[in-house]
Design a protein around this motif. Structure first.
Motif, mmCIF file in Angstrom:
data_model
loop_
_atom_site.group_PDB
_atom_site.id
_atom_site.type_symbol
_atom_site.label_atom_id
_atom_site.label_comp_id
_atom_site.label_asym_id
_atom_site.label_seq_id
_atom_site.Cartn_x
_atom_site.Cartn_y
_atom_site.Cartn_z
ATOM 1 N N VAL A 154 -100.142 1.567 -48.085
ATOM 2 C CA VAL A 154 -100.219 1.599 -49.544
ATOM 3 C C VAL A 154 -101.509 0.947 -50.035
ATOM 4 C CG1 VAL A 154 -99.083 0.922 -51.707
ATOM 5 C CG2 VAL A 154 -97.705 1.688 -49.764
ATOM 6 N N VAL A 155 -101.925 -0.122 -49.400
ATOM 7 C CA VAL A 155 -103.196 -0.766 -49.767
ATOM 8 C C VAL A 155 -104.347 0.228 -49.574
ATOM 9 C CG1 VAL A 155 -104.839 -2.598 -49.174
ATOM 10 C CG2 VAL A 155 -102.394 -3.105 -49.283
ATOM 11 N N ALA A 156 -104.365 0.903 -48.436
ATOM 12 C CA ALA A 156 -105.429 1.869 -48.161
ATOM 13 C C ALA A 156 -105.401 3.019 -49.177
ATOM 14 C CB ALA A 156 -105.295 2.409 -46.738
ATOM 15 N N LEU A 157 -104.219 3.541 -49.471
ATOM 16 C CA LEU A 157 -104.104 4.660 -50.413
ATOM 17 C C LEU A 157 -104.542 4.264 -51.814
ATOM 18 C CD1 LEU A 157 -100.678 6.143 -49.263
ATOM 19 C CD2 LEU A 157 -102.946 7.121 -48.870
ATOM 20 N N ARG A 158 -104.089 3.115 -52.271
ATOM 21 C CA ARG A 158 -104.475 2.681 -53.621
ATOM 22 C C ARG A 158 -105.957 2.360 -53.705
ATOM 23 N NH1 ARG A 158 -99.574 -0.722 -56.376
ATOM 24 N NH2 ARG A 158 -97.987 0.900 -56.149
ATOM 25 N N SER A 159 -106.527 1.869 -52.620
ATOM 26 C CA SER A 159 -107.965 1.588 -52.611
ATOM 27 C C SER A 159 -108.762 2.880 -52.702
ATOM 28 C CB SER A 159 -108.337 0.804 -51.354
ATOM 29 O OG SER A 159 -107.687 -0.449 -51.366
ATOM 30 N N GLY A 160 -108.344 3.897 -51.955
ATOM 31 C CA GLY A 160 -109.013 5.199 -52.029
ATOM 32 C C GLY A 160 -108.904 5.802 -53.415
#
Length: 164
Positions: free
Chosen positions: A65-71
């Motif tokens: 989720v961190v990676a997705l929201r960062s993207g």
């Protein structure tokens, strides 16, 4: 599950009412995932260009989720920088189609020649038809936004989709 929910709620409380500097500070990779995911989302919503470097790093975070929201935040901020496009391109590697779609949409939001070149490559070469179609649509949207910027007619993001 309860601990994960508590950390997410803590992140929301900590970040939602924080000033911009505190949101950027909360993007420190040592923070719990709940704080990071909320800080990334908030940085994107506020279009904090000062957060781009940290968001690029977080696109490779172990928490999905961190990676997705960062993207997604990188797409909202919209900086056409080589490092941003490379980070988003790395998100299209591996088996997770959700990561691929977030990256494709973010590149479509960013636009510019680097993003369009990569989207064109995905539109032809990605093994999954759904991702190829999303890449074609994102490239079309990016090209339209570039044309609108060139003519001064504004963004096409709020316009209804064109008929085929």
């Amino acid at each position: 599950l309860a601990e994960e929910l508590a950390l997410t709620l803590h992140g929301q409380l900590m970040v939602r009412h924080a000033d911009d500097a505190a949101v950027i500070a909360a993007l420190d990779s040592e923070q719990p995932a709940g704080v990071l995911m909320e800080a990334a989302a908030e940085a994107g919503e506020r279009r904090l260009s000062e957060a781009v470097t940290k968001l690029v790093i977080l696109t490779e975070h172990s928490d999905e989720v961190v990676a997705l929201r960062s993207g997604a935040a990188l797409g909202l901020i919209g900086q056409d920088e080589e490092g941003v496009i490379r980070a988003l391109a790395r998100m299209t590697e591996g088996p997770n189609p959700e990561r691929h779609l977030i990256a494709v949409h973010a590149m479509g939001d960013i636009g510019g020649p680097r993003a369009m070149r990569y989207l064109d490559t995905l539109a032809i070469g990605h093994p999954e038809e759904g991702i190829r179609e999303a890449a074609r649509a994102a490239a079309k949207r990016a090209r339209q936004a570039d044309r609108n910027a060139d003519t001064g007619s504004g963004s096409g993001h709020d316009a209804p989709p064109e008929s085929p």
